[in-house]
Design a protein around this motif. Structure first.
Motif, short mmCIF file in Angstrom:
data_model
loop_
_atom_site.label_atom_id
_atom_site.label_comp_id
_atom_site.label_asym_id
_atom_site.label_seq_id
_atom_site.Cartn_x
_atom_site.Cartn_y
_atom_site.Cartn_z
N ALA A 237 8.43 -11.28 7.75
CA ALA A 237 7.34 -10.86 6.86
C ALA A 237 6.38 -9.93 7.59
O ALA A 237 5.94 -8.90 7.04
N VAL A 238 6.06 -10.26 8.86
CA VAL A 238 5.13 -9.44 9.64
C VAL A 238 5.67 -8.03 9.81
O VAL A 238 4.92 -7.05 9.71
N ASP A 239 6.97 -7.91 10.04
CA ASP A 239 7.58 -6.58 10.19
C ASP A 239 7.40 -5.75 8.93
O ASP A 239 7.12 -4.54 8.99
N TYR A 240 7.56 -6.38 7.78
CA TYR A 240 7.40 -5.65 6.51
C TYR A 240 5.94 -5.28 6.27
O TYR A 240 5.64 -4.19 5.76
N PHE A 241 5.01 -6.17 6.64
CA PHE A 241 3.59 -5.85 6.49
C PHE A 241 3.21 -4.66 7.38
O PHE A 241 2.45 -3.78 6.96
N LYS A 242 3.75 -4.62 8.59
CA LYS A 242 3.49 -3.51 9.50
C LYS A 242 4.02 -2.20 8.92
O LYS A 242 3.37 -1.16 8.98
N ARG A 243 5.23 -2.27 8.38
CA ARG A 243 5.83 -1.08 7.78
C ARG A 243 5.02 -0.58 6.60
O ARG A 243 4.81 0.63 6.44
N ALA A 244 4.53 -1.51 5.79
CA ALA A 244 3.70 -1.14 4.64
C ALA A 244 2.42 -0.45 5.11
O ALA A 244 2.00 0.56 4.53
N MET A 245 1.82 -0.97 6.18
CA MET A 245 0.59 -0.39 6.71
C MET A 245 0.85 1.02 7.26
O MET A 245 0.05 1.94 7.04
N GLN A 246 1.97 1.20 7.97
CA GLN A 246 2.30 2.51 8.53
C GLN A 246 2.47 3.55 7.42
O GLN A 246 1.99 4.69 7.52
N LEU A 247 3.20 3.16 6.37
CA LEU A 247 3.42 4.09 5.26
C LEU A 247 2.12 4.43 4.54
O LEU A 247 1.90 5.58 4.15
N ALA A 248 1.26 3.42 4.38
CA ALA A 248 -0.02 3.66 3.71
C ALA A 248 -0.89 4.58 4.54
O ALA A 248 -1.55 5.48 4.00
N GLU A 249 -0.89 4.39 5.86
CA GLU A 249 -1.69 5.26 6.73
C GLU A 249 -1.12 6.68 6.73
O GLU A 249 -1.87 7.66 6.77
N GLY A 250 0.20 6.80 6.66
CA GLY A 250 0.84 8.11 6.61
C GLY A 250 0.44 8.86 5.37
O GLY A 250 0.24 10.07 5.39
N ARG A 251 0.32 8.15 4.27
CA ARG A 251 -0.08 8.79 3.00
C ARG A 251 -1.53 9.25 3.06
O ARG A 251 -1.87 10.33 2.58
N SER A 252 -2.38 8.42 3.66
CA SER A 252 -3.80 8.77 3.71
C SER A 252 -4.04 9.92 4.67
O SER A 252 -4.96 10.68 4.49
#
Length: 226
Positions: free
Chosen positions: A211-226
């Motif tokens: 789950a932590v790996d997926y949360f990290k990936r979600a955060m990376q993608l969100a930061e990439g978009r911003s």
């Protein structure tokens, strides 16, 4: 001066002829006026019909533009006028139903979207929004039924898969929720909310490290978009 009987008869005949001619002219004039009047009325009715269609099209277009700008209350006021005269118009039902949901008038929105779905059960927009409305109303089984039905004809629709995952998650059917989210992820591999949703499911299943790996990936993608 005496007038001969023959002349009297001629005058009578001529007088009768003149009167007949005048009567005919009057009759003809009345008939012409009737025809003109009839055509004018028909023309007015045709013009009124066209004007009515243009008016409804104008208000529908205006309501859609309000919806796209997030001005939902104004859109509702305009679209309600259209739906009264066109109760089966798909675009009016869809946009009005959507706006009602946005204004937290959930049951009214569901009723309008259900009517829209009955008009065209193949429109993925309607099924997707109606499925989300059922989730908001905590009618999860209805949401699942609606979304799975829509996926038969739209197997590559991201929103349908993602919202199906949400519905299964609410029902605590985590295996099916995970499957739906993973399918949505394959359709949009750079969508942060998919990874976040999968992370929550894995957490519910006790798979915290994954789950932590997926949360990290979600955060990376969100930061990439911003």
């Amino acid at each position: 001066m005496m007038v001969s009987p023959e002349r009297k008869a001629g005058v009578a005949r001529n007088g009768s002829t003149v009167l007949d001619e005048l009567g005919y002219l009057f009759y003809s004039s009345v008939q012409v006026l009737k025809k003109i009047s009839s055509r004018a009325i028909q023309g007015y009715c045709n013009l009124f019909s066209v004007d009515s269609d243009l008016r409804l099209h104008y208000f529908l277009d205006k309501g859609i533009r309000y919806t796209e700008r997030g001005r939902y209350a104004q859109a509702i006021a305009v679209l309600e006028r259209v739906v009264l005269e066109r109760p089966q118009d798909l675009e009016t039902l869809f946009h009005l139903g959507f706006c009602l949901l946005r204004e937290d008038r959930t049951e009214e929105g569901i009723a309008l979207l259900t009517r829209a779905e009955q008009v065209d059960g193949t429109d993925a927009r309607i099924s997707s929004v109606l499925g989300m409305a059922y989730i908001q109303a905590e009618k999860y089984e209805a949401a699942v039924a609606m979304l799975e039905k829509a996926l038969v004809g739209n197997p590559d629709n991201f929103n349908l898969h993602y919202r199906l995952g949400l519905a299964y998650d609410k029902m605590a059917d985590y295996d099916k929720a995970l499957e739906a989210f993973q399918t949505a992820g394959r359709l949009r591999p750079k969508e942060p909310k998919v990874y976040q949703s999968i992370g929550f499911i894995l957490e519910q299943q006790g798979k915290r490290d994954e789950a932590v790996d997926y949360f990290k990936r979600a955060m990376q993608l969100a930061e990439g978009r911003s």
